[in-house]
Design an enzyme around this catalytic site. Structure first.
Site, PDB file in Angstrom:
ATOM      1  CE1 TYR A 131      -4.937  -3.410  -4.853  1.00  0.00           C
ATOM      2  CE2 TYR A 131      -4.100  -1.232  -4.743  1.00  0.00           C
ATOM      3  CZ  TYR A 131      -4.509  -2.420  -4.020  1.00  0.00           C
ATOM      4  OH  TYR A 131      -4.354  -2.503  -2.668  1.00  0.00           O
ATOM      5  CE  LYS A 147      -3.811   0.762  -1.205  1.00  0.00           C
ATOM      6  NZ  LYS A 147      -4.647   0.463   0.016  1.00  0.00           N
ATOM      7  CE1 TYR A 191      -3.065   0.267   5.601  1.00  0.00           C
ATOM      8  CE2 TYR A 191      -4.486   1.514   4.158  1.00  0.00           C
ATOM      9  CZ  TYR A 191      -3.463   0.676   4.236  1.00  0.00           C
ATOM     10  OH  TYR A 191      -2.849   0.352   3.244  1.00  0.00           O
ATOM     11  CB  VAL A 207      -0.080  -5.825   4.385  1.00  0.00           C
ATOM     12  CG1 VAL A 207      -1.369  -5.105   4.843  1.00  0.00           C
ATOM     13  CG2 VAL A 207      -0.188  -5.994   2.658  1.00  0.00           C
ATOM     14  CB  SER A 265      -0.950   0.049   1.297  1.00  0.00           C
ATOM     15  OG  SER A 265      -2.204  -0.661   0.944  1.00  0.00           O
TER      16      SER A 265
HETATM   17  N1  GLU Z   1      -2.171  -5.161  -2.090  1.00  0.00           N
HETATM   18  C1  GLU Z   1      -2.711  -5.131  -0.673  1.00  0.00           C
HETATM   19  C2  GLU Z   1      -4.270  -5.234  -0.695  1.00  0.00           C
HETATM   20  O1  GLU Z   1      -4.732  -4.667  -1.796  1.00  0.00           O
HETATM   21  C3  GLU Z   1      -2.091  -3.873   0.088  1.00  0.00           C
HETATM   22  C4  GLU Z   1      -2.590  -3.655   1.262  1.00  0.00           C
HETATM   23  C5  GLU Z   1      -1.675  -2.813   2.251  1.00  0.00           C
HETATM   24  O2  GLU Z   1      -0.650  -2.980   2.215  1.00  0.00           O
HETATM   25  O3  GLU Z   1      -2.313  -2.119   3.137  1.00  0.00           O
HETATM   26  O4  GLU Z   1      -4.616  -5.898   0.320  1.00  0.00           O
END
Ligand code: GLU
Length: 623
Positions: A201, A77, A253, A271, A74
């Protein structure tokens, strides 16, 4: 707590020693579990642990497993959001993705009521909508653009971790459901295939990075979008603020609120076990440790960033106690120019010099610091005609500060008699350009620029004298021998006698009358023009010590003995002097002892006056 911290000096860098300390402190923190909902992620060694700091000027501190590869997940992003902003502009991206913290988990299937927009680009729904906005139709086209840009941020060629990508793609139905939901609300539009966006993605999240890469990527954001090591512009500065804003409100988050409270830095976690936190304008911190808490954030990452922020006051809401932006302020009767003037002019300036006021600014000129300057200047310029602003100690000036100062100068110079004089403007080139490009022609033509305060003060003094004491041309007057400072109190007979010991000499512009270190065996009476007493500085520049004007003597040392010249004496323009050589002075001393006495008495008075002026200025400057 930091005060009591005594670190063994493993290295010469306290910063390095401190992150070593943090690594030792948390190496045994084994709370949390690696992510396993993506099977490939469950294979990582849970106790890898790296810490890295990267500064905006490219200094990197690192300890532990900072070269260990893991997937960005993530954290990607934030950087993808920047690409989408550049590809579409802010308005179009905002139409598709809001910027509100959701407080939900990263993979929540929820959209904004009414608009159907994902709450922000940091949760999966927002990130999928964002990658859909990135240029390219096929997933490969989108991904190649993302991979190229991420590699620029990292300063090296990054690559896809294909095992993680395939693992995530096989288990990514929840994200596919989000993608179809985005299609349903026309966030992904009718002509677009949501599976293209979702595949891009999955690839984006599976880019392999290490802790060092993340620190440099974060430092690029801290450095207004330019990679501190390569100088590569990775994101337009105007979008850096947008990216950092959503990192600040939503990057962690549903821990985002507590993160802002405890750490107070824009950040993004993933994650895969990474966290990157950014201190705008200064540095970035990255931590890699795969054990995650229940919210999906690296346990050690949170601990390390919390300690760093608390111990080094990195919290963005810690308003730094800035020193005053005004280093010094004085008027010309307190500190005048080094131009030696006639007693009448000196007396005039001692009374009227307060109509010339100088402000020495310092530090970074932003809205908050410049507001202080402008407020004090507005108060301070009441009753004055000349404002001098010295930028020598200014480290930087932003557009808000430029606007405030330019607006102040526009207002002040509406009065024709008010002059604005700027010195050391080379320290703030953006402001010089601002005046030329954004201010009225009147102001850009009226503002006077000087390299040194001394010349600026002299110009203002001369303007003030010419306005109120005598027309400018009178300041250039010829001064005959009988009106010379060294000849005060001499009778006509004594003047005639002195004249017989003198030699008339002319000098042209740029002549050098004498150099520092040469034998001093002549005294000069300046009749016309001007000469400057200067010393050469280490940087090759010349520093003016005094400007001699008609009526004054210079090089007087031979009157009291044989010494070396203590400075250079140069001729800016055509000048005429009477010269009294040491030999002639000794003959005069024998033949006209009374005349010698009067000359020496005048010399003492002149030197006392210069000493008094210097002491007064030193006393003021030492306030
Ligand atoms: N590729 C992971 C997902 O979409 C990223 C989640 C994360 O790193 O918070 O669940």
């Amino acid at each position: 707590m930091l005060e009591s911290l005594r670190l063994s000096a493993q290295t010469s860098s306290p910063v390095q020693n401190y992150i070593n300390y943090l690594h030792d402190k948390y190496i045994n923190l084994k709370e949390g579990n690696v992510a396993d909902y993506i099977p490939e992620l469950a294979k990582v060694y849970p106790d890898w642990f790296g810490i890295c700091l990267a500064s905006v000027d490219g200094k990197i501190y690192e300890v532990g497993d900072t070269n260990q590869s893991f997937t960005i997940q993530s954290i990607s992003k934030a950087f993808a959001y920047g690409i989408a902003l550049e590809d579409n502009g802010l308005d179009k991206v905002i139409d598709k993705v809001s910027v509100e913290p959701s407080g939900d988990a990263f993979n929540s299937i929820s959209l904004e009521e009414g608009s159907g927009r994902p709450f922000n680009p940091m949760i999966n729904a927002g990130a999928i909508a964002v990658v859909n906005l990135i240029q390219g139709v096929t997933p490969e086209q989108k991904f190649n653009r993302i991979l190229e840009r991420f590699s620029q941020y990292a300063g090296r060629a990054l690559s896809l971790d294909r095992n993680v990508y395939e693992s995530e793609s096989k288990t990514g139905d929840r994200n596919r459901a989000i993608a179809w939901m985005l299609k349903n609300f026309n966030i992904i539009e009718a002509h677009q295939d949501p599976m293209n966006a979702i595949d891009a993605y999955f690839r984006q999240c599976s880019i392999a990075v290490n802790c060092r890469d993340l620190a440099l990527m974060g430092a690029t954001l801290a450095n207004s979008g330019t990679n501190p090591l390569t100088g590569q512009v990775c994101l337009e500065p105007k979008y850096v603020t947008n990216v950092l804003s959503v990192m600040g409100t939503s990057g962690m988050y549903n821990y985002a609120g507590e993160w802002v409270f405890r750490v107070g830095l824009p950040a993004k976690s993933g994650v895969g076990g990474g966290i990157v936190a950014v201190l705008p304008g200064r540095l970035a911190i990255s931590v890699f440790s795969p054990r995650l808490d229940k919210l999906g954030n690296s346990v050690r990452g949170i601990a390390v960033c919390s300690d760093l922020s608390a111990n080094f006051d990195l919290h963005l809401f810690n308003a730094p106690t800035s020193t005053s932006p005004i280093r010094l302020s004085h008027n010309a009767s307190q500190v005048s120019s080094s131009r030696l003037r006639s007693p009448i002019e000196v007396d005039f300036l001692s009374k009227q010099g307060q109509r010339i006021r100088l402000y020495e600014l310092q530090g970074n000129l932003t809205f908050s610091t410049t507001e202080i300057c402008v407020r004090e200047i507005v108060e301070g310029v009441k009753g004055i005609d000349f404002l001098i602003i010295d930028f020598k100690r200014v480290l930087g000036i932003d557009p808000a500060a430029c606007w405030l100062l330019a607006n102040l100068f526009e207002n002040l110079t509406e009065s024709d008699s008010f002059e604005v004089v700027l010195t050391h403007l080379d320290s703030v080139r953006p402001f010089e350009d601002y005046i030329q490009e954004k201010c009225s022609d009147r102001l850009s033509q009226k503002v006077k620029l000087f390299i040194e305060n001394d010349f600026a003060i002299e110009w203002c003094e001369t303007q003030l004298i010419s306005r109120e004491l005598s027309p400018l041309h009178l300041l250039e007057e010829f001064c005959p021998l009988q009106e010379q400072q060294l000849c005060v109190g001499l009778s006509e007979e004594e003047i005639r006698c002195l004249h017989s010991f003198l030699e008339l000499r002319s000098y042209s512009a740029d002549d050098v009358i004498c150099h520092k270190g040469e034998k001093a065996d002549e005294v000069f009476f300046l009749l016309k023009g001007e000469v400057m007493v200067v010393i050469s500085l280490q940087d090759g520049k010349q520093k003016r010590l005094a400007t001699i004007t008609p009526g004054m003597a210079f090089g007087e040392i031979p009157l009291v003995g044989i010494f070396e010249r203590t400075a250079d004496i140069i001729v800016p323009r055509h000048s005429e002097c009477y010269v009294l050589s040491k030999v002639q002075f000794e003959r005069l001393s024998v033949e006209q002892p009374a005349l010698k006495g009067k000359i020496l008495t005048n010399l003492c008075r002149i030197l006392f006056e210069r000493l008094r002026k210097a002491n007064k200025e030193i006393e003021f400057l030492c306030h």
